[in-house]
Motif scaffolding. Structure first.
Motif, short mmCIF file in Angstrom:
data_model
loop_
_atom_site.label_atom_id
_atom_site.label_comp_id
_atom_site.label_asym_id
_atom_site.label_seq_id
_atom_site.Cartn_x
_atom_site.Cartn_y
_atom_site.Cartn_z
N UNK A 137 0.85 -1.19 0.00
CA UNK A 137 0.00 0.00 0.00
C UNK A 137 0.88 1.24 0.00
N UNK A 138 0.35 2.34 -0.54
CA UNK A 138 1.13 3.58 -0.56
C UNK A 138 0.92 4.35 0.74
N UNK A 139 1.52 5.55 0.83
CA UNK A 139 1.47 6.32 2.07
C UNK A 139 0.06 6.76 2.44
N UNK A 140 -0.84 6.78 1.48
CA UNK A 140 -2.22 7.17 1.74
C UNK A 140 -3.12 5.98 2.03
N UNK A 141 -2.51 4.79 2.07
CA UNK A 141 -3.30 3.59 2.35
C UNK A 141 -3.97 3.00 1.14
N UNK A 142 -3.62 3.45 -0.05
CA UNK A 142 -4.18 2.88 -1.28
C UNK A 142 -3.35 1.69 -1.74
N UNK A 143 -4.02 0.66 -2.19
CA UNK A 143 -3.31 -0.54 -2.64
C UNK A 143 -2.56 -0.28 -3.94
N UNK A 144 -1.31 -0.73 -3.99
CA UNK A 144 -0.53 -0.66 -5.22
C UNK A 144 -0.94 -1.85 -6.09
N UNK A 145 -1.35 -1.61 -7.33
CA UNK A 145 -1.87 -2.70 -8.16
C UNK A 145 -0.90 -3.87 -8.27
N UNK A 146 -1.47 -5.05 -8.24
CA UNK A 146 -0.67 -6.27 -8.41
C UNK A 146 0.02 -6.24 -9.78
N UNK A 147 1.24 -6.73 -9.82
CA UNK A 147 1.98 -6.78 -11.07
C UNK A 147 2.80 -5.55 -11.33
N UNK A 148 2.62 -4.50 -10.53
CA UNK A 148 3.42 -3.29 -10.71
C UNK A 148 4.75 -3.48 -9.97
N UNK A 195 -8.97 -4.03 2.88
CA UNK A 195 -9.09 -3.78 1.45
C UNK A 195 -10.52 -3.36 1.10
N UNK A 196 -10.78 -3.19 -0.18
CA UNK A 196 -12.08 -2.68 -0.62
C UNK A 196 -13.23 -3.61 -0.24
N UNK A 197 -12.94 -4.90 -0.01
CA UNK A 197 -13.99 -5.86 0.35
C UNK A 197 -14.16 -5.98 1.86
N UNK A 198 -13.32 -5.29 2.62
CA UNK A 198 -13.38 -5.39 4.08
C UNK A 198 -12.48 -6.45 4.67
#
Length: 510
Positions: free
Chosen positions: A338-349, A381-384
């Motif tokens: 996850x980034x500093x804002x808590x957003x998930x970094x996409x898989x494969x990146x 995550x987005x699903x809880x």
């Protein structure tokens, strides 16, 4: 082992019924086969029940690793009682806080912890001496008579198994509650690593450390023998490994370093080893390569946290070109960034690094009595789906192997033990001479890392650096003591006032 859940204490009972004479536990003074261990566990469980402890209650153990320590731990589990294993290297104040936080009903201790435990006080919790010393009531005297059977208890996955304290020198200690379900998940992966009745596991890391327990319990669950070495020394370890024909071990990287550097390492027959494990601290690629070259058997590195939340595993002997990594997510572990804002970094990146978070069946229930700290450690995550934040920054490569770059929490790992700079800083701030302070970890050949303090003196104060260093180390636990203390005119800070510890590390390296 194929069940979704089982009790480790029940597995010991099964081994006692089928192979009662098989070796289970040994230290330098004592040994128990499975029949004797099972009987001793019954006496411990019955004694705890006699003293009024119920499932979910807790005991504390502050002692050196021994057969009796292990038997008390296992016996408590049979009664559904959680165990808080505490470090004899703690300060007396820290130990008292942890015992209180765990709400421990009985303290099991020995002579090695006499200094930190202190004299017996009237009105304090009962003490039992594992070694027959004056530290408390003798274990044999406390135990119910031989043959006593405890009331049957059926452990549940959500019940607390143990409470491991990650810190606590100052402020509120942070107890990590691990459930029976989490430990069962650890045990289930044991089949992959060759545990069985012929396993002989040598453990020289302490029983109060999760590092030790992740190997200790699988060995017994699969009917093997655990050999306990209360204090590590390289030559003694090599001699014992050769003598006992050891097959498995857990060591922290600094122990591997000392063993590989010993002049008599290659003179010992270590051909019996099947698997060697490591965790708890950064393990250099060069050292892994040396172990693979000179020490028979597979080398497995575990990356994870005591809090759980997923594990990465590097089977170094199978992936010699990935020694700079900590491996791939274990089966059943969902590891994301996850980034500093808590957003998930996409898989494969594979270009972006982020904080490592993980989910698995082996996750802590939470920090004991600290719901705010528990929430801080969680990410959803987005699903809880619930994940545990590691505070480590890493990046996956194209093959799915994780490389670590930095620890966001600035935690110092010295000799395999976690040291929190804020704890040491708080102690130093208690001295009248200290206006400001920052503690960092610097590389150490002996310990892997060691803590160093930078102190801003109060104007006009004439306290000498060596005097302040001695004062601070007298307040700290043995594993936390500062290697060096330097005065500095002003701590480097960012525009928002954060201490720039990277600059201090550069200054310490000059």
């Amino acid at each position: 082992m194929e069940r979704g859940f089982g009790a480790i204490a029940d597995l010991v009972r099964l081994h006692a019924q089928h192979t009662p004479g098989h070796a289970a536990l040994a230290d330098a003074q004592q040994a128990l086969n499975y029949g004797a261990l099972d009987a001793l566990m019954d006496r411990v469980a019955a004694s705890l029940q006699r003293d009024g402890l119920q499932p979910g209650d807790a005991i504390a153990v502050c002692a050196a690793s021994s057969v009796n320590y292990a038997a008390v731990f296992l016996g408590a589990l049979r009664a559904g009682v959680a165990v808080a294993p505490l470090a004899p290297g703690s300060t007396p104040a820290s130990l008292a806080r942890m015992i209180e936080d765990a709400d421990a009903r009985i303290l099991f201790t020995d002579a090695s912890a006499a200094e930190v435990v202190g004299p017996v006080k009237e009105g304090g919790i009962p003490r039992v001496a594992l070694d027959g010393s004056a530290a408390g009531q003798g274990l044999e005297r406390w135990l119910a008579p031989a043959g006593t059977q405890p009331r049957a208890v059926e452990a549940q996955p959500s019940w607390p198994f143990n409470i491991i304290y990650s810190s606590g020198t100052t402020g509120e200690p942070k107890g990590i509650v691990q459930g029976h379900g989490m430990r069962w998940a650890h045990v289930q992966r044991g089949a992959k690593y060759g545990y069985g009745p012929d396993t002989v596991t040598l453990l020289s890391t302490p029983l109060y450390s999760n590092t030790t327990l992740v190997v200790f319990f699988p060995t017994l669950a699969f009917g093997g023998c655990v050999v306990l070495m209360p204090k590590f020394d390289a030559l003694g370890y090599l001699q014992l490994a050769q003598q006992r024909r050891v097959t498995h071990t857990m060591l922290v990287p600094v122990q591997y370093q000392r063993l590989m550097a010993h002049p008599r390492f290659d003179a010992h027959d270590l051909s019996s080893f099947r698997f060697k494990f490591s965790t708890s601290a950064p393990f250099s690629a060069a050292l892994k390569a040396d172990v693979l070259k000179r020490w028979p058997g597979g080398l497995i590195e575990f990356y994870g946290m005591t809090e759980g939340g997923g594990t990465c595993i590097l089977e170094a002997h199978l992936h010699p070109n990935k020694l700079h990594t900590v491996g791939c997510p274990a089966e059943g572990s969902d590891i994301r960034l996850i980034d500093e804002d808590g957003n998930e970094i996409p898989r494969g990146n594979i270009e972006l690094a982020g904080e490592v978070v993980g989910h698995s069946a082996g996750m802590m229930t939470g920090y004991h009595r600290q719901p705010d700290k528990t929430r801080e450690a969680e990410w959803f995550d987005a699903t809880g789906k619930r994940f545990i934040r590691t505070g480590d920054v890493g990046r996956f490569d194209a093959d799915g192997f994780l490389t670590l770059f930095d620890r966001k929490k600035d935690m110092i790992i010295s000799g395999g033990f976690n040291i929190y700079p804020s704890d040491l800083e708080a102690v130093l701030r208690g001295h009248a001479a200290v206006a400001d302070v920052a503690v960092i970890g610097v590389p150490s050949e002996q310990w892997g890392e060691t803590p160093v303090a930078f102190v801003v003196r109060r104007e006009g104060d004439g306290t000498a650096a060596d005097a302040l260093l001695r004062w601070a180390n007298a307040q700290l636990g043995k594993t936390q003591r500062l290697a060096r203390l330097s005065f500095i005119d002003e701590l480097p800070r960012s525009a928002i006032g954060k201490v720039l510890k990277r600059e201090l590390r550069e200054l310490a390296g000059r």
